[in-house]
Design a protein around this motif. Structure first.
Motif, PDB file in Angstrom:
ATOM      1  N   ALA A 262      45.668  43.117  33.124  1.00 63.04           N
ATOM      2  CA  ALA A 262      44.738  42.987  31.999  1.00 63.04           C
ATOM      3  C   ALA A 262      43.442  43.741  32.253  1.00 63.04           C
ATOM      4  O   ALA A 262      42.826  44.270  31.324  1.00 63.04           O
ATOM      5  CB  ALA A 262      44.450  41.505  31.753  1.00 63.04           C
ATOM      6  N   ALA A 263      43.034  43.824  33.526  1.00 63.13           N
ATOM      7  CA  ALA A 263      41.795  44.524  33.866  1.00 63.13           C
ATOM      8  C   ALA A 263      42.010  46.013  34.095  1.00 63.13           C
ATOM      9  O   ALA A 263      41.035  46.763  34.267  1.00 63.13           O
ATOM     10  CB  ALA A 263      41.183  43.896  35.119  1.00 63.13           C
ATOM     11  N   GLY A 264      43.254  46.449  34.100  1.00 68.99           N
ATOM     12  CA  GLY A 264      43.552  47.855  34.326  1.00 68.99           C
ATOM     13  C   GLY A 264      43.284  48.311  35.753  1.00 68.99           C
ATOM     14  O   GLY A 264      42.979  49.493  35.986  1.00 68.99           O
ATOM     15  N   LEU A 265      43.389  47.391  36.712  1.00 71.94           N
ATOM     16  CA  LEU A 265      43.141  47.719  38.113  1.00 71.94           C
ATOM     17  C   LEU A 265      44.447  48.016  38.847  1.00 71.94           C
ATOM     18  O   LEU A 265      45.493  47.436  38.541  1.00 71.94           O
ATOM     19  CB  LEU A 265      42.445  46.555  38.819  1.00 71.94           C
ATOM     20  N   GLU A 266      44.369  48.899  39.836  1.00 71.87           N
ATOM     21  CA  GLU A 266      45.511  49.097  40.724  1.00 71.87           C
ATOM     22  C   GLU A 266      45.757  47.826  41.514  1.00 71.87           C
ATOM     23  O   GLU A 266      44.816  47.210  42.027  1.00 71.87           O
ATOM     24  CB  GLU A 266      45.245  50.241  41.696  1.00 71.87           C
ATOM     25  N   THR A 267      47.013  47.436  41.624  1.00 73.28           N
ATOM     26  CA  THR A 267      47.346  46.230  42.381  1.00 73.28           C
ATOM     27  C   THR A 267      47.335  46.528  43.879  1.00 73.28           C
ATOM     28  O   THR A 267      47.411  47.696  44.302  1.00 73.28           O
ATOM     29  CB  THR A 267      48.742  45.712  41.993  1.00 73.28           C
ATOM     30  N   PRO A 268      47.243  45.488  44.700  1.00 74.20           N
ATOM     31  CA  PRO A 268      47.355  45.708  46.150  1.00 74.20           C
ATOM     32  C   PRO A 268      48.612  46.478  46.537  1.00 74.20           C
ATOM     33  O   PRO A 268      48.559  47.335  47.421  1.00 74.20           O
ATOM     34  CB  PRO A 268      47.364  44.278  46.701  1.00 74.20           C
TER      35      PRO A 268
ATOM     36  N   LYS B  98      35.316  40.987  42.750  1.00 76.79           N
ATOM     37  CA  LYS B  98      34.130  41.027  41.890  1.00 76.79           C
ATOM     38  C   LYS B  98      34.502  41.431  40.470  1.00 76.79           C
ATOM     39  O   LYS B  98      34.013  40.841  39.488  1.00 76.79           O
ATOM     40  CB  LYS B  98      33.108  42.004  42.477  1.00 76.79           C
ATOM     41  N   ALA B  99      35.416  42.414  40.347  1.00 69.53           N
ATOM     42  CA  ALA B  99      35.811  42.891  39.016  1.00 69.53           C
ATOM     43  C   ALA B  99      36.632  41.860  38.258  1.00 69.53           C
ATOM     44  O   ALA B  99      36.588  41.792  37.023  1.00 69.53           O
ATOM     45  CB  ALA B  99      36.609  44.190  39.159  1.00 69.53           C
ATOM     46  N   LEU B 100      37.373  41.032  38.978  1.00 68.18           N
ATOM     47  CA  LEU B 100      38.290  40.083  38.343  1.00 68.18           C
ATOM     48  C   LEU B 100      37.660  38.717  38.102  1.00 68.18           C
ATOM     49  O   LEU B 100      38.261  37.868  37.447  1.00 68.18           O
ATOM     50  CB  LEU B 100      39.550  39.927  39.207  1.00 68.18           C
ATOM     51  N   ARG B 101      36.473  38.497  38.617  1.00 66.46           N
ATOM     52  CA  ARG B 101      35.763  37.243  38.369  1.00 66.46           C
ATOM     53  C   ARG B 101      35.416  37.145  36.889  1.00 66.46           C
ATOM     54  O   ARG B 101      34.830  38.063  36.301  1.00 66.46           O
ATOM     55  CB  ARG B 101      34.503  37.192  39.224  1.00 66.46           C
TER      56      ARG B 101
ATOM     57  N   TYR C 125      48.006  36.817  48.262  1.00 70.62           N
ATOM     58  CA  TYR C 125      48.670  36.550  46.992  1.00 70.62           C
ATOM     59  C   TYR C 125      47.736  37.041  45.889  1.00 70.62           C
ATOM     60  O   TYR C 125      46.531  36.782  45.940  1.00 70.62           O
ATOM     61  CB  TYR C 125      48.903  35.049  46.796  1.00 70.62           C
ATOM     62  N   TYR C 126      48.279  37.732  44.900  1.00 73.78           N
ATOM     63  CA  TYR C 126      47.424  38.206  43.815  1.00 73.78           C
ATOM     64  C   TYR C 126      48.054  37.926  42.452  1.00 73.78           C
ATOM     65  O   TYR C 126      49.272  37.861  42.307  1.00 73.78           O
ATOM     66  CB  TYR C 126      47.108  39.701  43.959  1.00 73.78           C
ATOM     67  N   ASN C 127      47.181  37.707  41.480  1.00 71.32           N
ATOM     68  CA  ASN C 127      47.591  37.436  40.109  1.00 71.32           C
ATOM     69  C   ASN C 127      47.779  38.778  39.396  1.00 71.32           C
ATOM     70  O   ASN C 127      46.809  39.418  38.982  1.00 71.32           O
ATOM     71  CB  ASN C 127      46.527  36.585  39.409  1.00 71.32           C
ATOM     72  N   LYS C 128      49.019  39.224  39.285  1.00 70.99           N
ATOM     73  CA  LYS C 128      49.315  40.531  38.692  1.00 70.99           C
ATOM     74  C   LYS C 128      48.916  40.581  37.219  1.00 70.99           C
ATOM     75  O   LYS C 128      48.501  41.636  36.710  1.00 70.99           O
ATOM     76  CB  LYS C 128      50.797  40.870  38.857  1.00 70.99           C
ATOM     77  N   SER C 129      49.048  39.469  36.540  1.00 72.25           N
ATOM     78  CA  SER C 129      48.663  39.444  35.123  1.00 72.25           C
ATOM     79  C   SER C 129      47.191  39.781  34.948  1.00 72.25           C
ATOM     80  O   SER C 129      46.809  40.528  34.028  1.00 72.25           O
ATOM     81  CB  SER C 129      48.972  38.073  34.514  1.00 72.25           C
ATOM     82  N   LEU C 130      46.330  39.249  35.820  1.00 72.31           N
ATOM     83  CA  LEU C 130      44.908  39.542  35.741  1.00 72.31           C
ATOM     84  C   LEU C 130      44.624  40.993  36.114  1.00 72.31           C
ATOM     85  O   LEU C 130      43.780  41.649  35.497  1.00 72.31           O
ATOM     86  CB  LEU C 130      44.124  38.593  36.652  1.00 72.31           C
ATOM     87  N   TYR C 131      45.313  41.498  37.121  1.00 76.89           N
ATOM     88  CA  TYR C 131      45.139  42.906  37.497  1.00 76.89           C
ATOM     89  C   TYR C 131      45.523  43.821  36.336  1.00 76.89           C
ATOM     90  O   TYR C 131      44.812  44.784  36.007  1.00 76.89           O
ATOM     91  CB  TYR C 131      46.000  43.235  38.727  1.00 76.89           C
TER      92      TYR C 131
END
Length: 415
Positions: free
Chosen positions: A154-160, A179-182, A146-152
């Motif tokens: 906001a960080a500009g990361l590719e989602t799973p 590590k990047a999302l901490r 499960y992943y928090n898409k809002s955080l992804y």
């Protein structure tokens, strides 16, 4: 004489089923869920049973997951065994070997329209012998991220989801994302273990999926493999997430993905019910791959009738009702089924309104391709023997290879 079953007061008061019902006899059903959505569904299944058994009501007792096996074992030893209950795959061999489960094959195979052959044969492996059936899986559920898409976002990361498409969704990538999302300043962790219990009662749930993706295993026959180089490499990756990266909720700390305090977690489809009021966008994805490729891991739980229960005949009858095609289809919204007709039907893909059909499709794929968590006739003893060494892993300076070697040394005689 028709036996009476009653809902436990704690559950009926919250669901409105009449907590003050009194009965001279009861059939008790133990579960480890406290989810209102799960208990409501179970109550509806019980209600459909009472429609044809007007003098019957059902009691569901919730026991916390971490205490579940110990408490029902103590109840049996004290002459107060439940009549029915849920049981995990890792406990099945020990309970069958001890004669603790009732054979319900006669009742199931004679029930009108039950269609026993509809159950997936691999899914039944732990629960039947050539001449007996000791349980029916109600949940054969692959582990999911499960992943928090809002955080992804906001960080500009590719989602799973995006990484799955280009083949870059790996455990190393999950480690990097965590590590990047901490974000220590806002109390958001990168990764939370299975139900936040991944260092104690769910340590196997935490480590086995990674170990398998790296090509390792728990044991093969009577040979422990947890200290193999591949297994150690996998455990080291998780240890680094906790201590080198500081991205993962460590022992003694609280995260909670479902309240937005962790960006990623591994759990099962049943936990979707906890996201009903989520204040963030979220998604689910299959487990990451590793050097050994994809390694879907499946957690399984069955409905069983206990041999020491006071109402074995009625318990078997209720078990047959709960696991018939109609009720398995109802449970499929939260618990992926072992019935082939339900799992392969279009209804399963749309059974959970919170999850898109294409996501439910990879749940089904995980069931088909996944391996069940390790189990053994002596698993309770193995778990107890392994626990001190698992605990020894959770320090910054732990020697992972030496600790896993000591763990294998301790459990090898039990295998």
């Amino acid at each position: 004489m028709i036996k009476r079953l009653i809902y436990s007061a704690a559950i009926t008061s919250s669901l409105g089923f009449g907590a003050n019902t009194v009965s001279a006899e009861e059939l008790r059903f133990t579960v480890w869920t406290g989810s209102e959505a799960h208990l409501k569904m179970l109550g509806e299944i019980a209600d459909s049973f009472t429609a044809t058994h007007p003098d019957v009501t059902v009691r569901f007792d919730t026991i916390p997951f971490g205490d579940y096996v110990q408490k029902i074992t103590l109840q049996m030893a004290g002459g107060n065994a439940p009549d029915l209950g849920w049981l995990l795959e890792n406990s099945a061999p020990a309970f069958v070997d001890a004669g603790a489960l009732a054979d319900v094959s006669g009742t199931l195979k004679s029930a009108d329209g039950y269609d026993y052959a509809d159950f997936s044969q691999p899914a039944m492996g732990l629960w039947e012998t050539s001449d007996a059936t000791y349980g029916i899986p109600f949940s054969t559920s692959p582990f999911l991220v499960y992943y928090n898409k809002s955080l992804y976002d906001a960080a500009g990361l590719e989602t799973p989801d995006q990484r799955i498409k280009d083949g870059s969704w790996t455990w190393e990538q999950l480690k990097s994302d965590a590590k990047a999302l901490r974000d220590a300043s806002s109390g958001v962790w990168g990764f939370e273990t299975f139900d936040g219990q991944g260092y104690g009662s769910r340590v196997w749930h935490t480590l086995i999926p990674i170990i398998r993706a790296y090509g390792g295993s728990a044991w093969e026959g009577d040979s422990c493999k947890l200290d193999s180089p591949l297994s150690v490499q996998a455990v080291q990756l998780f240890h680094d997430m906790v201590y080198a990266d500081g991205s993962t909720v460590p022992p003694g700390e609280q995260g909670d993905f479902f309240s937005g305090k962790a960006a990623l977690t591994v759990t099962q489809i049943s936990r979707v019910s906890k996201l009903a009021d989520a204040t963030f966008d979220w998604g689910i994805a299959p487990l990451p791959s590793g050097p050994a490729g994809d390694a879907a891991t499946v957690g399984q739980a069955a409905v069983v009738a206990f041999a020491q229960g006071k109402h074995k005949e009625l318990a078997a009858e209720f078990l047959a009702h709960m696991t018939n095609k109609e009720n398995v289809a109802k449970m499929a919204a939260f618990f992926p089924p072992a019935r082939k007709s339900v799992l392969n039907g279009d209804g399963f893909l749309t059974s959970n309104t919170a999850v898109a059909p294409e996501k439910m499709a990879f749940v089904a794929e995980g069931i088909e391709s996944g391996s069940v968590l390790p189990s053994h006739q002596r698993f309770p003893q193995i778990e107890a023997e392994a626990r001190p060494n698992f605990d020894a892993l959770w320090s910054k300076n732990a020697d992972v290879a030496a600790t896993m070697k000591k763990l294998c040394s301790g459990i090898s005689p039990l295998l």
